[in-house]
Motif scaffolding. Structure first.
Motif, PDB file in Angstrom:
ATOM      1  N   VAL A   6       0.840  -1.272  -0.113  1.00 50.95           N
ATOM      2  CA  VAL A   6       0.014  -0.089  -0.022  1.00 50.95           C
ATOM      3  C   VAL A   6       0.876   0.816   0.000  1.00 50.95           C
ATOM      4  O   VAL A   6       0.378   2.195  -0.955  1.00 50.95           O
ATOM      5  N   LEU A   7       2.042   1.202   0.720  1.00 53.43           N
ATOM      6  CA  LEU A   7       2.898   2.541   0.738  1.00 53.43           C
ATOM      7  C   LEU A   7       3.630   2.653  -0.344  1.00 53.43           C
ATOM      8  O   LEU A   7       3.742   3.696  -1.488  1.00 53.43           O
ATOM      9  N   GLU A   8       3.999   1.531  -1.351  1.00 52.55           N
ATOM     10  CA  GLU A   8       5.136   1.504  -2.975  1.00 52.55           C
ATOM     11  C   GLU A   8       3.458   2.231  -3.185  1.00 52.55           C
ATOM     12  O   GLU A   8       3.823   3.293  -4.013  1.00 52.55           O
ATOM     13  N   LEU A   9       2.985   1.805  -3.236  1.00 48.38           N
ATOM     14  CA  LEU A   9       1.268   2.322  -3.914  1.00 48.38           C
ATOM     15  C   LEU A   9       1.142   3.541  -4.255  1.00 48.38           C
ATOM     16  O   LEU A   9       0.537   4.455  -4.812  1.00 48.38           O
ATOM     17  N   SER A  10       1.162   4.426  -3.195  1.00 54.75           N
ATOM     18  CA  SER A  10       0.325   5.258  -2.573  1.00 54.75           C
ATOM     19  C   SER A  10       1.712   6.248  -2.993  1.00 54.75           C
ATOM     20  O   SER A  10       1.252   7.943  -3.606  1.00 54.75           O
ATOM     21  N   LYS A  11       3.156   5.955  -2.905  1.00 54.87           N
ATOM     22  CA  LYS A  11       3.546   6.446  -3.483  1.00 54.87           C
ATOM     23  C   LYS A  11       3.759   6.536  -5.478  1.00 54.87           C
ATOM     24  O   LYS A  11       4.649   7.760  -5.590  1.00 54.87           O
ATOM     25  N   LEU A  12       3.762   5.533  -6.150  1.00 56.12           N
ATOM     26  CA  LEU A  12       3.690   5.481  -6.806  1.00 56.12           C
ATOM     27  C   LEU A  12       3.087   6.476  -7.743  1.00 56.12           C
ATOM     28  O   LEU A  12       3.138   7.555  -8.804  1.00 56.12           O
ATOM     29  N   TYR A  13       1.655   6.522  -7.287  1.00 55.91           N
ATOM     30  CA  TYR A  13       0.812   7.222  -7.558  1.00 55.91           C
ATOM     31  C   TYR A  13       0.337   8.776  -6.836  1.00 55.91           C
ATOM     32  O   TYR A  13      -0.900   9.386  -7.379  1.00 55.91           O
ATOM     33  N   ASN A  14       0.836   8.779  -6.293  1.00 61.91           N
ATOM     34  CA  ASN A  14       1.280  10.241  -5.099  1.00 61.91           C
ATOM     35  C   ASN A  14      -0.505  10.240  -4.946  1.00 61.91           C
ATOM     36  O   ASN A  14      -0.669  11.454  -4.866  1.00 61.91           O
ATOM     37  N   ILE A  15      -0.379   9.322  -3.972  1.00 58.36           N
ATOM     38  CA  ILE A  15      -2.353   9.585  -3.300  1.00 58.36           C
ATOM     39  C   ILE A  15      -2.257   8.626  -1.970  1.00 58.36           C
ATOM     40  O   ILE A  15      -1.295   8.584  -2.052  1.00 58.36           O
ATOM     41  N   ASN A  16      -2.836   9.270  -1.447  1.00 57.65           N
ATOM     42  CA  ASN A  16      -2.858   8.929   0.226  1.00 57.65           C
ATOM     43  C   ASN A  16      -3.320   7.600   0.936  1.00 57.65           C
ATOM     44  O   ASN A  16      -4.066   6.584  -0.205  1.00 57.65           O
ATOM     45  N   ARG A  17      -2.680   6.699   1.562  1.00 58.61           N
ATOM     46  CA  ARG A  17      -3.307   5.424   1.767  1.00 58.61           C
ATOM     47  C   ARG A  17      -4.382   5.032   2.338  1.00 58.61           C
ATOM     48  O   ARG A  17      -5.490   4.186   1.979  1.00 58.61           O
ATOM     49  N   GLN A  18      -5.589   5.565   2.827  1.00 54.53           N
ATOM     50  CA  GLN A  18      -6.272   5.658   3.444  1.00 54.53           C
ATOM     51  C   GLN A  18      -7.016   5.766   2.062  1.00 54.53           C
ATOM     52  O   GLN A  18      -8.684   5.460   2.194  1.00 54.53           O
ATOM     53  N   THR A  19      -6.478   6.316   1.033  1.00 54.59           N
ATOM     54  CA  THR A  19      -7.668   6.302  -0.327  1.00 54.59           C
ATOM     55  C   THR A  19      -7.667   4.608  -0.671  1.00 54.59           C
ATOM     56  O   THR A  19      -9.126   4.315  -1.357  1.00 54.59           O
ATOM     57  N   ILE A  20      -6.400   4.108  -0.696  1.00 57.17           N
ATOM     58  CA  ILE A  20      -6.491   3.343  -1.052  1.00 57.17           C
ATOM     59  C   ILE A  20      -6.842   2.220  -0.450  1.00 57.17           C
ATOM     60  O   ILE A  20      -7.723   1.017  -0.855  1.00 57.17           O
ATOM     61  N   TYR A  21      -6.306   2.415   0.696  1.00 60.61           N
ATOM     62  CA  TYR A  21      -7.796   1.176   1.747  1.00 60.61           C
ATOM     63  C   TYR A  21      -8.819   1.229   1.716  1.00 60.61           C
ATOM     64  O   TYR A  21     -10.671   0.681   1.856  1.00 60.61           O
ATOM     65  N   ASN A  22      -9.881   3.297   1.499  1.00 57.72           N
ATOM     66  CA  ASN A  22     -11.409   2.581   1.383  1.00 57.72           C
ATOM     67  C   ASN A  22     -11.504   1.883  -0.161  1.00 57.72           C
ATOM     68  O   ASN A  22     -12.772   1.719  -0.459  1.00 57.72           O
TER      69      ASN A  22
END
Length: 173
Positions: A6-22
């Motif tokens: 999740v952390l790598e994905l948030s850095k790659l797309y420049n989005i918040n981790r909470q968005t990915i979890y949601n």
């Protein structure tokens, strides 16, 4: 296929981790059994990642208006002043030391030098004649009186210390 946390994905797309979890909670995005997200799944949901701008181009480290640079320059100026003050103090103290050494080395008028001293016979090499004791002195020893420094007999005794409340409630004594 490549998997991302999740952390790598948030850095790659420049989005918040909470968005990915949601998105995972809503079922829009899925993760595999080791809690990682497949890159193909991320491409399906978020699309191609936006290429980040080169950090070196946008940030100027040596800009003179930077507050850090200004603060560091002020600290450097302050340290330069402290060093110059320390050098002045050192020169002053060095002059004081030299003046004291000159005073110590100056000859004193009433002192006798080694050449002015009378040559006394060396007791270790030439003991000389010993005085013969008289018969009278053998029986009575000579008593010398001890000289003492006079101490005052009466010393005023300090009053007993009193507590804070006893100063107000007890009579003077």
């Amino acid at each position: 296929m490549k998997t991302l946390t999740v952390l790598e994905l948030s850095k790659l797309y420049n989005i918040n981790r909470q968005t990915i979890y949601n998105n995972i909670k809503k079922g829009i995005l899925s993760k595999n059994s080791d809690n990682k997200i497949d890159l193909a799944e991320a491409l399906r949901v978020f699309g191609e990642p936006v290429k980040k701008q080169d950090v070196k181009d946008s940030v100027k480290i040596d800009s003179p208006s930077s507050t850090e640079v200004v603060l560091l320059r002020q600290q450097i100026d302050m340290l330069k002043n402290q060093v110059s003050d320390a050098k002045e103090r050192e020169m002053f103290y060095q002059e004081q030391i030299e003046a004291m050494q000159r005073l110590l080395e100056a000859p004193k008028p009433n002192m006798t030098t080694f050449t002015d001293q009378k040559s006394e016979p060396d007791i270790t090499t030439d003991p000389g004649p010993e005085p013969e004791p008289k018969e009278e002195e053998l029986t009575t020893p000579v008593i010398s009186e001890n000289k003492r420094i006079p101490v005052p007999e009466l010393i005023e005794e300090e009053p007993k210390k009193r507590g804070f409340l006893s100063r107000f409630f007890l009579p003077n004594g």
